[in-house]
Structures are given as C-alpha cells and as structure tokens.
Design an enzyme around this catalytic site. Sequence first.
Site, PDB file in Angstrom:
ATOM      1  N   ASP A 122      66.537   7.711  12.312  1.00 29.11           N
ATOM      2  CA  ASP A 122      67.287   8.042  11.523  1.00 29.11           C
ATOM      3  C   ASP A 122      66.864   9.376  10.288  1.00 29.11           C
ATOM      4  O   ASP A 122      65.323   9.536  10.926  1.00 29.11           O
ATOM      5  CB  ASP A 122      67.796   6.809  10.268  1.00 29.11           C
ATOM      6  CG  ASP A 122      66.092   5.861  10.045  1.00 29.11           C
ATOM      7  OD1 ASP A 122      66.056   5.350  10.857  1.00 29.11           O
ATOM      8  OD2 ASP A 122      65.789   6.098   9.629  1.00 29.11           O
ATOM      9  N   ASP A 130      64.679   8.588   7.276  1.00 29.53           N
ATOM     10  CA  ASP A 130      64.990   7.820   6.165  1.00 29.53           C
ATOM     11  C   ASP A 130      65.994   7.713   4.782  1.00 29.53           C
ATOM     12  O   ASP A 130      66.658   8.112   5.526  1.00 29.53           O
ATOM     13  CB  ASP A 130      63.441   7.787   6.372  1.00 29.53           C
ATOM     14  CG  ASP A 130      62.587   6.486   4.810  1.00 29.53           C
ATOM     15  OD1 ASP A 130      63.104   5.661   5.240  1.00 29.53           O
ATOM     16  OD2 ASP A 130      62.113   6.595   4.729  1.00 29.53           O
TER      17      ASP A 130
HETATM   18  N1  LIG Z   1      63.568   4.954   8.564  1.00 29.54           N
HETATM   19  C1  LIG Z   1      63.120   3.404   8.522  1.00 29.54           C
HETATM   20  N2  LIG Z   1      61.936   2.875   8.739  1.00 29.54           N
HETATM   21  C2  LIG Z   1      60.762   2.201   8.544  1.00 29.54           C
HETATM   22  N3  LIG Z   1      61.441   1.817  10.543  1.00 29.54           N
HETATM   23  C3  LIG Z   1      62.205   2.362  11.089  1.00 29.54           C
HETATM   24  N4  LIG Z   1      62.715   1.996  12.324  1.00 29.54           N
HETATM   25  C4  LIG Z   1      63.663   2.934  12.390  1.00 29.54           C
HETATM   26  N5  LIG Z   1      64.307   3.957  10.857  1.00 29.54           N
HETATM   27  C5  LIG Z   1      63.239   3.280  10.325  1.00 29.54           C
END
Ligand SMILES: Nc1ncnc2[nH]cnc12
Length: 290
Positions: free
Chosen positions: A212, A214
């Site tokens: 992703d 974030d």
């Molecule tokens: N955005 C994110 N923040 C922290 N850990 C993750 N693991 C996968 N995506 C994440």
Amino acid sequence: MAQADIGIIGGSGLYRMDALTDIEEVTVETPFGEPSDAFICGKLDGTPVVFLARHGRGHRLLPTELPFQANIYGMKSLGVKYLISASAVGSLKEEVKPVDMVIPDQFIDRTKNRTATFFGEGIVAHIAFGDPVCKNLATVLGDAVESLNLEGVTLHRGGTYVCMEGPAFSTKAESHLYRSWGATVIGMTNLTEAKLAREAEIAYATLAMATDYDCWHPDHDSVTVEMVIGNLQKNAVNAQRVIQDVVCRLTENPPESEAHSALKYAVFTPLDTAPVATKNKLKLILEKYM
Ligand SMILES: Nc1ncnc2[nH]cnc12
Ligand SMILES: CSC[C@H]1O[C@H](OP(=O)(O)O)[C@H](O)[C@@H]1O
C-alpha cells in the site's frame, strides 16, 4: 535436532513455503520464552532451511506481542547463519508502488514497547549497528530478485525502513514526517529482528514487499487491511520464488558477513566475573567468547 545455515522468517501473508520437502516441525524451548510457532525445517531444492511464520500460522500475534528474542534464539540454536525476512510494508515514496520489492539498508526506530536485546542481567554489550543489514546478503537477495524478472515488480536496492510500534497504521502527520525524513517504506517488525540477529551474529536482510501507499498518498485516505490483503497473496507467491533463488545462490556461494563476528568487540562486561546464570542463559550466543 535439525540444523540449517539458512533461515527464513515469513511475515504477513507468508505462512509457509510450498516448495519445502523433507519437512520436520521442530519446537524449540528458549531462555527467552516460546517462539511464534514451531520451526519448519526442510529442504529447498536439496538445501536444508528453517522457516518460521513470524506472526504464527493463522496470524495470531500483534507486532508488539512477537517473541522476537525467542524467534532469533531459536534460529541460532538451529544453526542459522543467514536469515532472510520477507515482510509486508507500506510505501512512503511514489516510485515504490504496491507489489514492488525493496531491500532496505537502513532502519529508523519508532518502536516503543519491545525488548531489542539479549543482554542485561549483568552482561552489557553494545553491537555496532551503523549498517544494520548484511551488505553481502542484501546483494545476493537483490541479484535473485533481478534475475527473476517478476511481472509488474520493480526492485529498489537500498532504502530506509521505518519500524513503528503499531498495530494501528500511521496518522497522516506521521506519514508525512517519515517522508520528510527521506524514508522509503514503513513496517512494524524488521528493525527489532535485525538488532537481535546482529547480536546473535546472524547475517540478516529484508525482502520488503509493498502492499500500500500508507496514508500520505493523495489517492488513499487511510491504509485499510482490505488494501493490504489485496496485494499480500501476489507478494507471497513472488517472495517464495525469490527465496528459492536466494537459497540456491547462498548454497553455491555463501558470502562473508561482518555480522558473523559482531560480538567480537561488543561485550563490555568481563565474562569471567559475570553472573553465572546470565552466562548460562546467553551461552549459545557468547560461547565462542567465553
Ligand atoms: N502502511 C503500513 N504501515 C505499517 N506497516 C505496514 N505493513 C503493510 N503496510 C503497512
Ligand atoms: C498486515 S499489515 C501490517 C503488518 O504487516 C507487516 O508485518 P510483517 O513485517 O510481519 O510482514 C507489518 O510489519 C505489520 O506487522
């Protein structure tokens, strides 16, 4: 007990290695409590390896609940010298898109609630951690990824992994802050593991797979588990191919690693006068210096 030079810790989405043969489940008792799960010992294309599901099979453990010390101690007791972590991460850079692979060479510690050392109780050690990842192992890992030409996957060699406590994902303010620091990806597990692996003189490198963007990204308001899970399966298939290739390369050409002598100048306490109980507890790790 089974022994292997190569260990694999599978993170979110990677709970087993399909290509493993000659499988034996090994339960390891450690002075640091119970590991996340049984260690799955077996062979990958004939090479002995040990696999551990970081969050347990069935994904039962929060990042904060992970028995990091027991997991690394368990790997050490099974003879592991090279440890590959496969991990899900959020991307903090536009050019690192979901399903891309990053091999971080730095970490920033934002954890608050975990023990990241084997030492204490009368024995003090300070390992060097300026270069927290084994460069040679990271190179082999990168070469494996590159050789596979995985569809839709761009490899990013190097980068900074922010390790947050979790389990909630970051706020937008935090996410923008980490971007302003130049960080590349964010996760909740690998820094703690890397420190303990270094203390245990195990070479460590991370295959970080973006799931992703974030929450900083203008197209994504928040990170959701739905978003993450969408890419996890693809990443798990890719990770297994990479790991199989890495194991083959490590078998043919095991690299030197500074990690293998990390404790040489790190222990401050004279061991001849250190508490016997602590020496016994740390025997596996300190044996060659006693
Ligand atoms: N955005 C994110 N923040 C922290 N850990 C993750 N693991 C996968 N995506 C994440
Ligand atoms: C399921 S998304 C958040 C979760 O995924 C990562 O785990 P791992 O490093 O074990 O792959 C991240 O660190 C979080 O623990």
